[in-house]
Design a protein around this motif. Sequence first.
Motif, PDB file in Angstrom:
ATOM      1  N   LYS A 181       0.829  -1.208   0.000  1.00 36.89           N
ATOM      2  CA  LYS A 181       0.000   0.000   0.000  1.00 36.89           C
ATOM      3  C   LYS A 181       0.860   1.254   0.000  1.00 36.89           C
ATOM      4  O   LYS A 181       0.541   2.243  -0.675  1.00 36.89           O
ATOM      5  CB  LYS A 181      -0.928  -0.007   1.209  1.00 36.89           C
ATOM      6  CG  LYS A 181      -2.038  -1.049   1.133  1.00 36.89           C
ATOM      7  CD  LYS A 181      -2.966  -0.957   2.330  1.00 36.89           C
ATOM      8  CE  LYS A 181      -4.121  -1.929   2.204  1.00 36.89           C
ATOM      9  NZ  LYS A 181      -5.063  -1.845   3.351  1.00 36.89           N
ATOM     10  N   ARG A 182       1.967   1.220   0.754  1.00 40.28           N
ATOM     11  CA  ARG A 182       2.805   2.416   0.828  1.00 40.28           C
ATOM     12  C   ARG A 182       3.518   2.681  -0.496  1.00 40.28           C
ATOM     13  O   ARG A 182       3.630   3.837  -0.920  1.00 40.28           O
ATOM     14  CB  ARG A 182       3.810   2.280   1.965  1.00 40.28           C
ATOM     15  CG  ARG A 182       4.571   3.571   2.221  1.00 40.28           C
ATOM     16  CD  ARG A 182       5.287   3.556   3.547  1.00 40.28           C
ATOM     17  NE  ARG A 182       5.929   4.835   3.800  1.00 40.28           N
ATOM     18  CZ  ARG A 182       5.328   5.892   4.342  1.00 40.28           C
ATOM     19  NH1 ARG A 182       4.056   5.804   4.711  1.00 40.28           N
ATOM     20  NH2 ARG A 182       5.969   7.020   4.528  1.00 40.28           N
ATOM     21  N   LEU A 183       4.018   1.643  -1.155  1.00 43.97           N
ATOM     22  CA  LEU A 183       4.708   1.846  -2.422  1.00 43.97           C
ATOM     23  C   LEU A 183       3.763   2.413  -3.484  1.00 43.97           C
ATOM     24  O   LEU A 183       4.097   3.368  -4.180  1.00 43.97           O
ATOM     25  CB  LEU A 183       5.318   0.530  -2.899  1.00 43.97           C
ATOM     26  CG  LEU A 183       6.578   0.054  -2.173  1.00 43.97           C
ATOM     27  CD1 LEU A 183       6.995  -1.318  -2.688  1.00 43.97           C
ATOM     28  CD2 LEU A 183       7.702   1.058  -2.343  1.00 43.97           C
ATOM     29  N   ILE A 184       2.583   1.810  -3.600  1.00 44.11           N
ATOM     30  CA  ILE A 184       1.622   2.307  -4.591  1.00 44.11           C
ATOM     31  C   ILE A 184       1.167   3.714  -4.229  1.00 44.11           C
ATOM     32  O   ILE A 184       1.077   4.611  -5.086  1.00 44.11           O
ATOM     33  CB  ILE A 184       0.423   1.351  -4.686  1.00 44.11           C
ATOM     34  CG1 ILE A 184       0.879  -0.024  -5.196  1.00 44.11           C
ATOM     35  CG2 ILE A 184      -0.657   1.928  -5.607  1.00 44.11           C
ATOM     36  CD1 ILE A 184      -0.212  -1.071  -5.198  1.00 44.11           C
ATOM     37  N   LEU A 186       2.766   5.992  -2.492  1.00 52.82           N
ATOM     38  CA  LEU A 186       3.830   6.970  -2.704  1.00 52.82           C
ATOM     39  C   LEU A 186       3.979   7.333  -4.175  1.00 52.82           C
ATOM     40  O   LEU A 186       4.215   8.497  -4.518  1.00 52.82           O
ATOM     41  CB  LEU A 186       5.153   6.418  -2.156  1.00 52.82           C
ATOM     42  CG  LEU A 186       5.389   6.564  -0.655  1.00 52.82           C
ATOM     43  CD1 LEU A 186       6.661   5.844  -0.247  1.00 52.82           C
ATOM     44  CD2 LEU A 186       5.453   8.025  -0.259  1.00 52.82           C
ATOM     45  N   CYS A 187       3.871   6.339  -5.050  1.00 50.11           N
ATOM     46  CA  CYS A 187       3.956   6.623  -6.493  1.00 50.11           C
ATOM     47  C   CYS A 187       2.844   7.575  -6.923  1.00 50.11           C
ATOM     48  O   CYS A 187       3.088   8.566  -7.636  1.00 50.11           O
ATOM     49  CB  CYS A 187       3.886   5.324  -7.285  1.00 50.11           C
ATOM     50  SG  CYS A 187       5.338   4.266  -7.093  1.00 50.11           S
ATOM     51  N   LEU A 188       1.617   7.293  -6.498  1.00 52.60           N
ATOM     52  CA  LEU A 188       0.502   8.179  -6.834  1.00 52.60           C
ATOM     53  C   LEU A 188       0.659   9.539  -6.161  1.00 52.60           C
ATOM     54  O   LEU A 188       0.327  10.579  -6.741  1.00 52.60           O
ATOM     55  CB  LEU A 188      -0.818   7.526  -6.422  1.00 52.60           C
ATOM     56  CG  LEU A 188      -1.181   6.228  -7.149  1.00 52.60           C
ATOM     57  CD1 LEU A 188      -2.459   5.633  -6.575  1.00 52.60           C
ATOM     58  CD2 LEU A 188      -1.329   6.475  -8.641  1.00 52.60           C
ATOM     59  N   GLY A 189       1.187   9.534  -4.929  1.00 49.62           N
ATOM     60  CA  GLY A 189       1.401  10.793  -4.225  1.00 49.62           C
ATOM     61  C   GLY A 189       2.430  11.666  -4.900  1.00 49.62           C
ATOM     62  O   GLY A 189       2.300  12.898  -4.916  1.00 49.62           O
ATOM     63  N   CYS A 190       3.468  11.058  -5.476  1.00 51.71           N
ATOM     64  CA  CYS A 190       4.478  11.832  -6.202  1.00 51.71           C
ATOM     65  C   CYS A 190       3.877  12.487  -7.446  1.00 51.71           C
ATOM     66  O   CYS A 190       4.199  13.638  -7.777  1.00 51.71           O
ATOM     67  CB  CYS A 190       5.644  10.928  -6.589  1.00 51.71           C
ATOM     68  SG  CYS A 190       6.681  10.416  -5.194  1.00 51.71           S
ATOM     69  N   VAL A 191       3.015  11.763  -8.129  1.00 53.27           N
ATOM     70  CA  VAL A 191       2.342  12.340  -9.302  1.00 53.27           C
ATOM     71  C   VAL A 191       1.470  13.519  -8.880  1.00 53.27           C
ATOM     72  O   VAL A 191       1.498  14.592  -9.508  1.00 53.27           O
ATOM     73  CB  VAL A 191       1.493  11.272 -10.012  1.00 53.27           C
ATOM     74  CG1 VAL A 191       0.667  11.899 -11.136  1.00 53.27           C
ATOM     75  CG2 VAL A 191       2.376  10.160 -10.563  1.00 53.27           C
ATOM     76  N   LEU A 192       0.703  13.341  -7.800  1.00 54.26           N
ATOM     77  CA  LEU A 192      -0.143  14.433  -7.309  1.00 54.26           C
ATOM     78  C   LEU A 192       0.703  15.620  -6.869  1.00 54.26           C
ATOM     79  O   LEU A 192       0.329  16.783  -7.091  1.00 54.26           O
ATOM     80  CB  LEU A 192      -0.999  13.929  -6.151  1.00 54.26           C
ATOM     81  CG  LEU A 192      -1.931  14.958  -5.493  1.00 54.26           C
ATOM     82  CD1 LEU A 192      -2.919  15.530  -6.502  1.00 54.26           C
ATOM     83  CD2 LEU A 192      -2.659  14.333  -4.308  1.00 54.26           C
ATOM     84  N   THR A 193       1.861  15.353  -6.265  1.00 58.81           N
ATOM     85  CA  THR A 193       2.742  16.433  -5.821  1.00 58.81           C
ATOM     86  C   THR A 193       3.245  17.257  -6.995  1.00 58.81           C
ATOM     87  O   THR A 193       3.269  18.498  -6.943  1.00 58.81           O
ATOM     88  CB  THR A 193       3.947  15.845  -5.048  1.00 58.81           C
ATOM     89  OG1 THR A 193       3.475  15.120  -3.916  1.00 58.81           O
ATOM     90  CG2 THR A 193       4.877  16.954  -4.591  1.00 58.81           C
ATOM     91  N   GLY A 227      -3.366   2.771   2.220  1.00 56.56           N
ATOM     92  CA  GLY A 227      -2.826   3.066   0.902  1.00 56.56           C
ATOM     93  C   GLY A 227      -3.141   4.462   0.416  1.00 56.56           C
ATOM     94  O   GLY A 227      -2.401   5.029  -0.406  1.00 56.56           O
ATOM     95  N   LEU A 228      -4.237   5.062   0.904  1.00 56.86           N
ATOM     96  CA  LEU A 228      -4.595   6.415   0.492  1.00 56.86           C
ATOM     97  C   LEU A 228      -3.870   7.485   1.304  1.00 56.86           C
ATOM     98  O   LEU A 228      -3.812   8.644   0.892  1.00 56.86           O
ATOM     99  CB  LEU A 228      -6.111   6.613   0.626  1.00 56.86           C
ATOM    100  CG  LEU A 228      -6.963   5.712  -0.281  1.00 56.86           C
ATOM    101  CD1 LEU A 228      -8.444   5.902   0.031  1.00 56.86           C
ATOM    102  CD2 LEU A 228      -6.693   6.012  -1.750  1.00 56.86           C
ATOM    103  N   TRP A 229      -3.334   7.091   2.464  1.00 50.48           N
ATOM    104  CA  TRP A 229      -2.617   8.048   3.308  1.00 50.48           C
ATOM    105  C   TRP A 229      -1.403   8.650   2.594  1.00 50.48           C
ATOM    106  O   TRP A 229      -1.259   9.884   2.552  1.00 50.48           O
ATOM    107  CB  TRP A 229      -2.233   7.363   4.616  1.00 50.48           C
ATOM    108  CG  TRP A 229      -1.044   7.899   5.341  1.00 50.48           C
ATOM    109  CD1 TRP A 229       0.191   7.338   5.411  1.00 50.48           C
ATOM    110  CD2 TRP A 229      -0.967   9.096   6.113  1.00 50.48           C
ATOM    111  NE1 TRP A 229       1.030   8.096   6.171  1.00 50.48           N
ATOM    112  CE2 TRP A 229       0.345   9.198   6.617  1.00 50.48           C
ATOM    113  CE3 TRP A 229      -1.872  10.112   6.414  1.00 50.48           C
ATOM    114  CZ2 TRP A 229       0.769  10.245   7.410  1.00 50.48           C
ATOM    115  CZ3 TRP A 229      -1.442  11.166   7.217  1.00 50.48           C
ATOM    116  CH2 TRP A 229      -0.140  11.229   7.702  1.00 50.48           C
ATOM    117  N   PRO A 230      -0.484   7.878   1.991  1.00 48.05           N
ATOM    118  CA  PRO A 230       0.654   8.485   1.309  1.00 48.05           C
ATOM    119  C   PRO A 230       0.273   9.235   0.030  1.00 48.05           C
ATOM    120  O   PRO A 230       1.030  10.105  -0.412  1.00 48.05           O
ATOM    121  CB  PRO A 230       1.583   7.303   0.999  1.00 48.05           C
ATOM    122  CG  PRO A 230       0.715   6.102   1.037  1.00 48.05           C
ATOM    123  CD  PRO A 230      -0.357   6.386   2.017  1.00 48.05           C
ATOM    124  N   VAL A 231      -0.882   8.913  -0.554  1.00 50.61           N
ATOM    125  CA  VAL A 231      -1.303   9.638  -1.751  1.00 50.61           C
ATOM    126  C   VAL A 231      -1.474  11.116  -1.432  1.00 50.61           C
ATOM    127  O   VAL A 231      -0.969  12.011  -2.146  1.00 50.61           O
ATOM    128  CB  VAL A 231      -2.603   9.046  -2.326  1.00 50.61           C
ATOM    129  CG1 VAL A 231      -3.094   9.907  -3.492  1.00 50.61           C
ATOM    130  CG2 VAL A 231      -2.396   7.620  -2.779  1.00 50.61           C
TER     131      VAL A 231
END
Length: 238
Positions: A181-184, A186-193, A227-231
């Motif tokens: 959950k954290r890896l997925i 974080l990837c989505l969170g980087c895109v949002l960032t 999984g939505l927390w790091p996003v």
Amino acid sequence: MPKATAADRVRQAAFRTVLLTTTTAVGLLAGDLLWAVLLVSAVLGLLSPLTDVCVTPLITLVMAVGPQAVPDTGPHLLLLAGGSAWAGAVLLVPFLGGTYAAPTAGPRPARRGIGESLAALRGAAREGNPRLRYAVRICVCFTVAYAGLTWLDVPHASWALVGILTTLRPSWGATRTRITKRLIGLCLGCVLTVVLLALTSGRPVAAAIAITVCGGIARPMRGWNYGLWPVFGTPVLT
């Protein structure tokens, strides 16, 4: 977690503020002394399963000894202490922190003495208590990784160490799920960032609004699906 009384919640908030400020101060003062950081991290790792401690002090320790220079230690500590105290004060509001429990009537339970505590600890070790095994895993995994990354002079090593603390769980199944959950996330969170940085570049008000919205969404999502927390948390931290 049982509901806390008003006095208990004040005590918890004050303890957390002192604890996080202290570990940050230790990190700033002992950052160049590998043996000192390893000693403190080992103790904090063994104490991490305790409800009032958790892994957060280890995270503040890592961030304090990171490669980034802190020009003024005093103001840095005051800002961290003020932020922690403010977060605790916000949680004192029943609507935000939850309703209070009614104070219990009658005498308070007697505190366990040092001898009784040590006997209980020895019993937990003989029985293979899961919380004790988790404490040892945190201690060994973190200290060995910290020593190795420091000796190898790996850049941005703090991210690997924080990754250990945020994904290592008491069981293998829970750890595997957390890592996925954290890896997925974080990837989505980087895109949002990247998107938010492009939209708010040179616009401090828009950036503040984006941080507020993402921060307001991230924390409730943590309890619903990690999984939505790091996003939504990654843009806030970035």
